[in-house]
Design an enzyme around this catalytic site. Structure first.
Site, PDB file in Angstrom:
ATOM      1  N   HIS A  57       0.851  -1.196   0.000  1.00  0.00           N
ATOM      2  CA  HIS A  57       0.000   0.000   0.000  1.00  0.00           C
ATOM      3  C   HIS A  57       0.880   1.237   0.000  1.00  0.00           C
ATOM      4  CE1 HIS A  57      -3.915   2.033   0.991  1.00  0.00           C
ATOM      5  NE2 HIS A  57      -3.045   2.997   1.261  1.00  0.00           N
ATOM      6  N   HIS A  59       1.404   5.427  -2.031  1.00  0.00           N
ATOM      7  CA  HIS A  59       0.843   6.504  -2.864  1.00  0.00           C
ATOM      8  C   HIS A  59       2.008   7.185  -3.571  1.00  0.00           C
ATOM      9  CE1 HIS A  59      -3.403   6.610  -1.389  1.00  0.00           C
ATOM     10  NE2 HIS A  59      -2.839   5.936  -0.387  1.00  0.00           N
ATOM     11  N   GLN A 152      -9.617   9.724  -4.766  1.00  0.00           N
ATOM     12  CA  GLN A 152      -9.273  10.316  -3.468  1.00  0.00           C
ATOM     13  C   GLN A 152     -10.377  11.209  -2.905  1.00  0.00           C
ATOM     14  OE1 GLN A 152      -5.916  10.709  -1.260  1.00  0.00           O
ATOM     15  NE2 GLN A 152      -7.906  10.837  -0.269  1.00  0.00           N
ATOM     16  N   HIS A 210      -9.593   1.717   0.063  1.00  0.00           N
ATOM     17  CA  HIS A 210      -9.430   2.378   1.352  1.00  0.00           C
ATOM     18  C   HIS A 210     -10.776   2.237   2.076  1.00  0.00           C
ATOM     19  CE1 HIS A 210      -5.986   4.122  -0.600  1.00  0.00           C
ATOM     20  NE2 HIS A 210      -5.691   4.917   0.416  1.00  0.00           N
ATOM     21  N   GLU A 213     -11.100   4.070   7.161  1.00  0.00           N
ATOM     22  CA  GLU A 213      -9.917   4.689   7.775  1.00  0.00           C
ATOM     23  C   GLU A 213     -10.410   5.809   8.677  1.00  0.00           C
ATOM     24  OE1 GLU A 213      -5.517   6.491   6.644  1.00  0.00           O
ATOM     25  OE2 GLU A 213      -7.029   6.337   5.095  1.00  0.00           O
TER      26      GLU A 213
END
Length: 297
Positions: A57, A59, A152, A210, A213
């Site tokens: 994981h 970015h 995102q 995701h 979170e």
């Protein structure tokens, strides 16, 4: 005649003086004093030979951007997302490629040879997508880079989120991503999970979302993700990343949730370094650690 022999290796189980024979990219022999010839022989000198490290994981579109455009003052996830939104208008493909390649060099130097990187698809220019597709091709000889189409700013919350994500997949991004807890409502989050799982099933792709979170025990999109993975027969192809809300859920509910994840073949990726930093920021005392339930999972 083998393609490659590694001589005098130490293995992770403690055995030493071991030879490893490789043919057509596969290990075919692991033994001391291997009697064979090879096109190439490497003397390991007793050093450790192990499988490469994997970062499941990452970015890469935001790598090496600390302090741009400013530093996260609250240390929270929500401010971090806002900061990325402030930075996006100033990104260029050239800078994205330069920083990503620099990171890849660092990674390979430390034995990290496989990375799954989420890439933001909410910028209609898809600058980051094009940049990381270029990087993926450039590093292919020495690094397996897998890209996740990541909305995102929310698949349904961001204007054109779904259309941009589909465009990214059409360009060759490998995995379908999502962020249901960032949608405007719980129901919108659940709807985004359904849409994304059906899209992945239709295209034969994997899912890495995701998920939850959050410090909110009522953020339960992992349950929805497991449901759709099971419903669509996607066992073994679906992953929930972060899952930090599980640290605040009661044990009774988790005793139902984890078997559902197991039945659906949903994997979990914990991100301890970032989540023990980001989570629990609104707590006074006791302060939660921000980790999903690793031992139970």
């Amino acid at each position: 005649m083998l393609d490659l022999i590694l001589r005098n290796c130490t293995l992770t189980d403690g055995r030493t003086g071991i030879d490893i024979g490789i043919e057509a990219d596969r290990i075919v022999a692991v033994m001391p004093n291997l009697v064979a010839t090879a096109g190439e022989t490497i003397e390991a000198g007793g050093q450790l030979v192990t499988a490469p490290f994997v970062d499941a994981h990452f970015h890469m579109d935001s790598t090496l951007s600390y302090g741009l455009p400013r530093i996260n003052q609250s240390g929270t996830l929500l401010e971090g997302i806002a900061l990325w939104g402030e930075l996006k208008p100033f990104l260029t493909q050239e800078l994205l490629v330069e920083r990503a390649l620099a990171y890849c060099d660092w990674a390979v130097a430390k034995g990290l040879l496989a990375i799954r990187s989420h890439v933001d698809v909410c910028d209609p220019r898809l600058l980051a997508v094009d940049a990381l597709l270029h990087v993926r091709d450039k590093v292919k000889p020495y690094l397996d880079l897998q890209l996740v189409a990541f909305p995102q700013d929310g698949l349904l919350r961001a204007p054109g989120g779904l259309a941009n994500l589909i465009r990214a997949l059409d360009k060759g991004v490998d995995v379908v991503g999502g962020i249901p807890h960032f949608e405007r409502t719980m129901s919108e989050g659940a709807e985004s999970v359904r849409i994304l799982c059906e899209l992945a099933a239709e295209r034969g792709l994997r899912v890495d979302m995701h998920c939850d979170e959050s410090d909110d025990p009522m953020s339960r999109h992992i349950e929805t993700l497991a449901f759709h993975a099971q419903r669509l027969g996607m066992q073994g192809r679906v992953t929930g990343s972060h899952l930090t809300s599980m640290h605040s859920m009661d044990n009774y509910y988790v005793s139902k949730l984890i078997p559902l994840m197991h039945e659906a073949g949903v994997a979990a990726i914990a991100n301890p370094l970032i989540n023990i930093t980001l989570q629990g920021r609104h707590d006074s005392y006791p302060k939660r650690r921000g980790m999903t339930r690793v031992p139970e999972l």
